[in-house]
Write an enzyme that holds these catalytic residues in place. Structure first.
Site: not given
Ligand code: ZN
Length: 440
Positions: A266, A317
């Site tokens: 991220h 994800d």
């Molecule tokens: Zn994750």
């Protein structure tokens, strides 16, 4: 040796016509552009791209697709819904679900996946007879689906971070914890690499391990790839700053984890100091554009990281979307909305994020069609309603995973004409979801 003849292929310099690609013992041993098909060549139609890397995946989050997005809330309320799914998961249901999810990934063009795995133990933290039963459910599912896997086995020891320090594990989180870094390391030590499997490591986040635990982890991970969720949420930055007087990136640098072989997943909310530290340390970052927009995380500093020389990879994800084309476009489109400029990343760089950078982040040398690289290939239709008329060099802006027809992993074709070895992909995925639903 297996040889493929590609009508067109994306080689490292550009798209070429009539390319023979031979694969021996899993690696590419010949790439010959401008050649005719031989009798023993397998023909791959359309445009052949290198295999795509899904550098950040939680297979079980697939159960939440289309079930949380209209409900409002935020990352933390979504997390409660995600925790609720874990009640349905044991080694059998995990295997069944991951088998379907990995099949869906292959059919969309992902040839390698980094599974960020933290659901290790049974209800209440009870150890299974085989303490790696949950991880081995995932490795067995990957093997059966035929996808290359890096199992990023995550160390997760505390229940979070508040302004007054780390929190105890809650009921669900007891399933994530090995109790200590040493116990985590002993469990992971029993897992073994194979031709299509690499055992990697992860620190779940700076929330889930204390400073001392992160530092200890840094001493035991060896040369495995190491991933961690980093600065996905502003709240994590605030509490880390309050408790440790540092940002998550600074904190990870202090503990010795940040460096070559480390991937910050991220990396959405970074300061200028963080950016510089990331660049200087040789760490890489993994963005998950379809998840980050769905969870209202924010838009990460993609161009700023690239300017510091940080390699960027991409991940699906939470599996709300499983489509490498959507992730590659996503990072560029988010940049455009933020900057009011087009062409923030050259197309070749977006392709690199989806391929070589992801492979490298997961500890593999692949994602390019070149002699010596892993024999992972993806054939994409150029005559579908989405791709008719597109310039082949810009196909990532037109195609979706639905245009993938053939997928080769380590020289073996596992998807042919849109059908996976295990059967029609829709059926395999539907069965996997049903296996979890019917278990409760
Ligand atoms: Zn994750």
């Amino acid at each position: 040796m297996t040889s493929y003849w590609c009508e067109h292929a994306q080689l490292p310099d550009k798209v070429h016509r009539g390319v023979r690609v031979a694969v021996t013992d899993g690696r590419i041993t010949e790439v010959t552009p401008g050649t005719q098909q031989r009798d023993d060549d397998v023909r791959l139609r359309g445009l052949v791209l290198p295999g795509f890397a899904n550098a950040h995946s939680h297979a079980f989050h697939r159960m939440l697709r289309g079930r949380t997005h209209g409900a409002g809330g935020n990352f933390w309320t979504w997390r409660q819904q995600m925790y609720a799914v874990t009640a349905q998961l044991d080694p059998d249901t995990s295997f069944a679900l991951a088998r379907g999810v990995f099949t869906e990934m292959l059919a969309a063009g992902y040839t390698v996946v980094g599974e960020f795995h933290y659901l290790h133990h049974g209800p209440g933290g009870q150890r299974y007879a085989n303490p790696n039963a949950m991880g081995e459910a995932l490795t067995a599912a990957a093997e059966e689906a035929g996808i290359r896997l890096t199992l990023l086995d995550a160390c997760y020891l505390s229940g979070g971070l508040s302004s007054s320090g780390h929190l105890p594990l809650d009921e669900v989180q007891t399933r994530f914890s090995d109790g200590s870094v040493q116990a985590w390391a002993e469990r992971v030590e029993a897992l073994r690499d194979t031709d299509l499997l690499r055992i990697g490591a992860a620190a779940h986040s700076v929330r889930a391990l204390t400073r001392d635990q992160l530092a200890e982890l840094a001493t035991v991970v060896g040369d495995r790839p190491v991933h961690a969720h980093v600065s996905e949420q502003i709240g994590e930055n605030l509490t880390t700053e309050m408790v440790y007087g540092a940002s998550p990136v600074e904190h990870l640098a202090d503990t010795g984890l940040l460096g070559q072989g480390f991937t910050a997943v991220h990396a959405t909310h970074l300061s200028d100091i963080d950016l510089e530290l990331m660049g200087r340390s040789g760490a890489s970052a993994c963005f998950c554009p379809t998840t980050e927009r769905d969870l209202a995380d924010g838009i990460g500093p993609g161009c700023e990281l690239a300017a510091e020389g940080v390699s960027l990879s991409l991940g699906s994800d939470q599996q709300a979307v499983i489509d490498p084309f959507e992730e590659m476009r996503g990072i560029e489109m988010h940049e455009r909305l933020k900057s009011h400029e087009r062409g923030r990343f050259p197309t070749a760089e977006l392709l690199e994020m989806g391929t070589t950078a992801g492979y490298a982040s997961l500890g593999w040398d692949g994602g390019r069609i070149a002699v010596g690289a892993l024999g992972d290939l993806v054939a994409v239709r150029t005559d579908s309603r989405r791709t008719s008329g597109v310039a082949l060099s810009q196909i990532i802006f037109g195609a979706t995973g639905a245009d993938v027809t053939d997928v080769v992993v380590g020289g073996r074709r596992v998807v042919s004409g849109g059908v996976h070895d295990l059967g029609p992909v829709d059926d395999v995925v539907a069965e996997s979801i049903l296996a979890v639903r019917s278990s409760t």
